[in-house]
Design a protein around this motif. Structure first.
Motif: not given
Length: 319
Positions: A34, A30-31, A38, A40, A296
């Motif tokens: 995201e 998923d990197n 996530s 971020h 994450r």
């Protein structure tokens, strides 16, 4: 059997620590997107934007530039002679052992290592013009320390007062900007080239950003990104090698035919001359790495691949 995931409370967030390779693979896949996990959102939750400034955090340009250029084997290989030359220059100016002697004593080897890392990182990012400015190097190191303090202070302040945590960081940005302004202007206007087509990360930033002030900020952020990881790993690896009887001699012997030309960081099997040093480095990082894992925030409930009956809840942290 016991679950291979468990939750711990750290400050205001609950972290679910996953240890099964199948679950870690979910995060890895998923990197780039995201969608489920996530980074971020996690960095926003720990007030990372206070360090990078909101405009840079929202665009995530520094991360995109690093991933784009430092994921390219040819670019990384081109940085090898730059790093080698900068290392030799630093050692000439700051020898660990005085010429003619075989031993030396340091009150703080950590300080010497920090200055070495900052010097070499600055050369790679800023380029050959002005990278060794003492005030610039001192400010890069100060930025690193101030960033840690800012993140800690921001966690204690209400949202409307968090700008106070960024006060010292902004002063560091201003110093870097004052020193780098003529260098950035010169590289942009005349397209200065370095010898042997050696790369300068500043050029990558200039190509992506029109505002010179923001270019300077991104330089400070990218340098900090290097320092925050290298300052712990470089020193601990060096000490681990020194503390293991006979290992220093073994590594030095294995490096007799090692050069920057035969170092391939993306294909270890193609650079056997570096094998023993690489193995020692990875073992040291395994024992005392700079980060605990790929934290994450979960954007949606995620069933564990290893145990589908268990679901990591949305809004929590997977690490």
């Amino acid at each position: 059997s016991p679950s291979k995931s468990f939750g711990i409370k750290l400050a205001s967030m609950t972290h679910f620590v996953i240890t099964d390779p199948r679950d870690l693979e979910l995060m890895k896949e998923d990197n780039p997107y995201e969608v489920k996990f996530s980074l971020h959102s996690f960095l926003q939750a720990i007030n990372f934007n206070i360090i990078t400034k909101k405009v840079n955090f929202d665009s995530d340009l520094h991360t995109k530039l690093i991933r784009t250029h430092l994921s390219d084997p040819a670019t990384v290989a081109a940085f090898s002679p730059v790093i080698e030359e900068a290392s030799k220059t630093f050692l000439e100016r700051n020898p660990l052992v005085v010429k003619g002697q075989t031993t030396g004593k340091f009150d703080s080897l950590n300080d010497w290592c920090s200055r070495y890392i900052t010097f070499v990182t600055s050369r790679c990012i800023v380029g050959p013009e002005g990278y060794d400015n003492d005030e610039l190097l001192q400010t890069f190191m100060k930025f690193n320390d101030d960033a840690i303090k800012a993140m800690g202070l921001s966690s204690l302040l209400p949202t409307f007062l968090q700008f106070l945590a960024a006060k010292q960081i902004n002063k560091d940005f201003d110093v870097v900007k004052r020193i780098l302004a003529p260098i950035i202007t010169a590289r942009r206007s005349s397209g200065l080239k370095t010898p042997k087509n050696q790369p300068v990360f500043l050029d990558f930033i200039i190509e992506a950003v029109e505002d010179n002030s923001r270019v300077s900020d991104l330089v400070a952020i990218v340098v900090w990104g290097g320092l925050v990881n290298l300052q712990s790993t470089f020193t601990s690896t060096l000490l681990d090698i020194l503390n293991e009887p006979g290992l220093q001699t073994t590594i030095l012997s294995s490096l007799k035919s090692a050069t920057s030309e035969n170092l391939n960081t993306f294909s270890p099997s193609s650079s056997p001359q570096w094998k023993i040093l690489r193995s020692a480095m990875f073992e040291s990082i395994r024992l005392s790495g700079p980060i605990t894992g790929p934290a994450r925030i979960l954007l949606s409930p995620v069933p564990l691949a290893s145990e589908p009956s268990l679901t990591l809840p949305k809004g929590k942290v997977a690490t």
